[in-house]
Each structure stands twice: as C-alpha cells, then as structure tokens.
Scaffold this active site. Structure first.
Site, mmCIF file in Angstrom:
data_model
loop_
_atom_site.group_PDB
_atom_site.id
_atom_site.type_symbol
_atom_site.label_atom_id
_atom_site.label_comp_id
_atom_site.label_asym_id
_atom_site.label_seq_id
_atom_site.Cartn_x
_atom_site.Cartn_y
_atom_site.Cartn_z
ATOM 1 N N SER A 34 131.034 85.466 101.513
ATOM 2 C CA SER A 34 129.933 85.919 100.658
ATOM 3 C C SER A 34 129.577 84.927 99.560
ATOM 4 O O SER A 34 128.505 85.029 98.969
ATOM 5 C CB SER A 34 130.280 87.274 100.031
ATOM 6 N N ASP A 314 129.024 90.874 89.900
ATOM 7 C CA ASP A 314 129.684 92.144 90.215
ATOM 8 C C ASP A 314 131.186 91.950 90.066
ATOM 9 O O ASP A 314 131.627 90.999 89.409
ATOM 10 C CB ASP A 314 129.283 92.631 91.619
ATOM 11 N N HIS A 317 131.789 88.614 92.742
ATOM 12 C CA HIS A 317 130.937 87.438 92.915
ATOM 13 C C HIS A 317 130.391 86.902 91.596
ATOM 14 O O HIS A 317 130.041 87.660 90.699
ATOM 15 C CB HIS A 317 129.773 87.785 93.846
#
Length: 351
Positions: A34, A314, A317
C-alpha cells in the site's frame, strides 16, 4: 523514536509539471504494497482499499484513486523526477502502448509471503505481482526494437515490500503463528530467503537497475503503538525491522557482487524517516478519523486541515509530505551510505 533534526539536502531539479519532459529511463516498473499502490486494490474483495475520500484530497483534481494517502506517494514523486508525463498506471489485464513506460503492480496489504494479510481479504502478494509482470513483458516483444531483455536493462525497478509481513503477520500472534515458530532473527532470514528468489526472478527477466526499499520504523506507526498499549514508539518492533533491513542490505551487496551488470541499491527508509522529518511534524495523531478495525480513514469524514503538519494520514500510512521526503532523498542524496547504499537513484539510472 523518530527525531526531528533537520538535514540539508540538494533538491533535484525536475519537470514536476509533467510537461515537455523526456524520461530519463524508458520505463519504470513498481512492486510493493500500500505504500506504492496506485489503485490495484480498488476492484478486489478486501478491506485494504483507499478509493474513497478523504484519501486523495491533495491528489491532482482532489480525487481518491486508491492511493493510501492524501496526495502522492513516493513512487509518484520518483516518476516526476524521472520526467514521465503521467504517473505510472496500475496493472490491468488488457493494456496497450502504456506498458512501454512501465506498470505499477503494488497492492495494498501485500507481503513477501503469500499468507500475509489473509485476514484482510484479497491482495496481490509479491509472487502474484511477478506473474502480472510476466504477462506485461510478454506483450513487449512486438513493441520494442531488439530483444525485450535489452529494453528492460535500461528501465528502473522499484521494490518496496515487507511491511505487511510484520504488521499483518508476525506482529499479530493471535492470527499468525510466526512468533511461536521463529525468533525475530529466524523470521527475518525466512523473509530474505524468499525475497532473494523473487528479486532473482526480476533480474533473470532483464531487470538490472533496482531500487530496493528497506522498512521504516514500524513500531512508530499509530496502529502499532495503539495495539501495544504504549504511548510512544514500540522499540521491540523497530528492532525486529532493523534485523530485516540489515539482512536486506547484505542481499543487495551480494547481488551487486555476484550478478553480472546488476545495479541494485538499498534505500534506507528507516534512517530517512528517523533523521530528516521536519521539525514539529505531528507523530502521535492521525490526520484522518480512523476505523478501529482496519486503521484506515473513515469514509467521507474530513481530514485534518493542514496535512503538511502530520506524519500519518491514517493508523498505518504516511502523508504526502513524508513520501515526498523519502522520494527526494532517495533520488538525490549525497549522504551515502547513510540513506542509500551504494548509490542514489539518480546515480543508479545513469549507470
């Protein structure tokens, strides 16, 4: 813990407007999780998705694309530095001439190990990304002059994976048996052995210029701090990550010594984030309101007003400002081998 001492570095002059730029390499292939995903997870059955606001609030046009951040991620900035007119697109089964410029295969929650993140849902782990890569390069034969391998020799490859093998595997002892089966040394060795095979496969396909990203201080993620009931970075988790990074440096050195014409470089994300983040960056609070189960942003809830002041979008990340710092230093730093080893990305593509 991350420190906020400022490091002065030379800012590379780039065609950041994506206008009239001649790319410095013919193509850029990206593998990872991610931290690099541009939207490959959007159509998967998984909790690991970021194709909704507030993600993308600072992306061109203010749209969520599937990137797990407020704006660009590190490989987007690298694409700009390289002079590409557009961001490197996500993998799709049916692609045309776009594949000549490269493809981004990264997938949120992906790991080096196939079983990593199974509790999250579908994901394209590293060996599956290589399968998608093989599909892609099989189409290049009719598009390039000369052999496909000679074309790929000139391209830049970015591989940034391993985070989930810790946060969505080893550090979850109630779901995964890793801590019962392996010491931190043994687990790092297991990951590196598998990583070696995967990187060797890329080399065998024709890849020669590879930027291999180490893991950042995962014990400083809000998600990991919260799970541990701590109030600051969980050093035991950071120590486990540093074992992996040390072995990864040795792997890069071995490839450079042993493989003909191999040009691998290690990007020390841990050192970059630990030493160079801007003074006053907020570390212990996320920019967005998170969902406790996934540690991702709650959909359509406005994020913090000034994203440039926050390290984390978040619970897992980073914000755009952190990715920009990692990209800029990895591309142009003169502090070798502190931040990159044995060369920065600008030097890598010129060899």
């Amino acid at each position: 813990m991350w420190r906020f001492s400022a490091i002065i570095f030379v800012v590379v002059v780039v065609c950041i407007s994506f206008v009239n730029c001649e790319p410095k390499v013919p193509c850029y292939f990206i593998f990872g999780d991610s931290l690099s995903d541009p939207g490959n997870n959007n159509d998967l059955f998984t909790l690991a998705k970021a194709n909704y606001p507030p993600y993308g609030v600072d992306f061109p046009g203010g749209i969520p694309t599937g990137r797990f951040t407020n704006g660009l991620n590190a490989v987007d900035y690298i694409a700009q530095f390289l002079g590409f007119e557009q961001f490197i697109p996500p993998f799709k089964i049916n692609m045309d001439q776009d594949i000549l410029k490269g493809i981004n295969f990264a997938s949120g929650s992906a790991g080096i190990l196939a079983e990593t993140s199974y509790h999250v849902g579908d994901r394209v782990w590293m060996s599956r990304q290589l399968q998608n890569y093989e599909i892609t390069i099989s189409k290049l034969g009719s598009m390039v002059n000369g052999t496909v391998a000679n074309y790929l020799n000139k391209c830049l490859y970015s591989v940034n994976i391993g985070t989930n093998d810790y946060i969505n595997n080893y550090f979850l002892p109630l779901l995964y048996p890793g801590t019962q089966l392996f010491t931190t040394h043994q687990y790092a060795a297991l990951l590196i052995a598998r990583y070696r095979t995967l990187l060797q496969a890329l080399y065998d396909s024709g890849a020669r210029k590879m930027a291999i990203y180490g893991l950042g201080p995962l014990g400083c993620m809000p998600n990991e701090i919260s799970k541990s009931g701590a109030t600051q970075c969980v050093e035991k988790k950071n120590e486990a990550v540093e074992l992996f990074n040390t072995k990864l440096v040795s792997l890069v050195d071995d490839f450079n010594t042993r493989l003909p014409k191999a040009k691998f470089t290690f990007v020390n994300v841990y050192a970059i984030q630990n030493l160079t983040l801007y003074p006053g960056l907020i570390m212990n609070t996320t920019c967005c309101k998170i969902v406790s189960l996934s540690n991702l942003c709650q959909e359509s809830v406005p994020p913090c007003a000034n994203r440039n002041l926050y390290a984390f979008m978040d619970g897992i990340h980073s914000t755009d400002v952190v990715y920009k710092q990692v990209a800029t230093i990895s591309y142009n730093t003169t502090q070798i081998p502190l931040f990159v080893n044995p060369m920065n990305l600008s030097q890598l593509i010129s060899h």
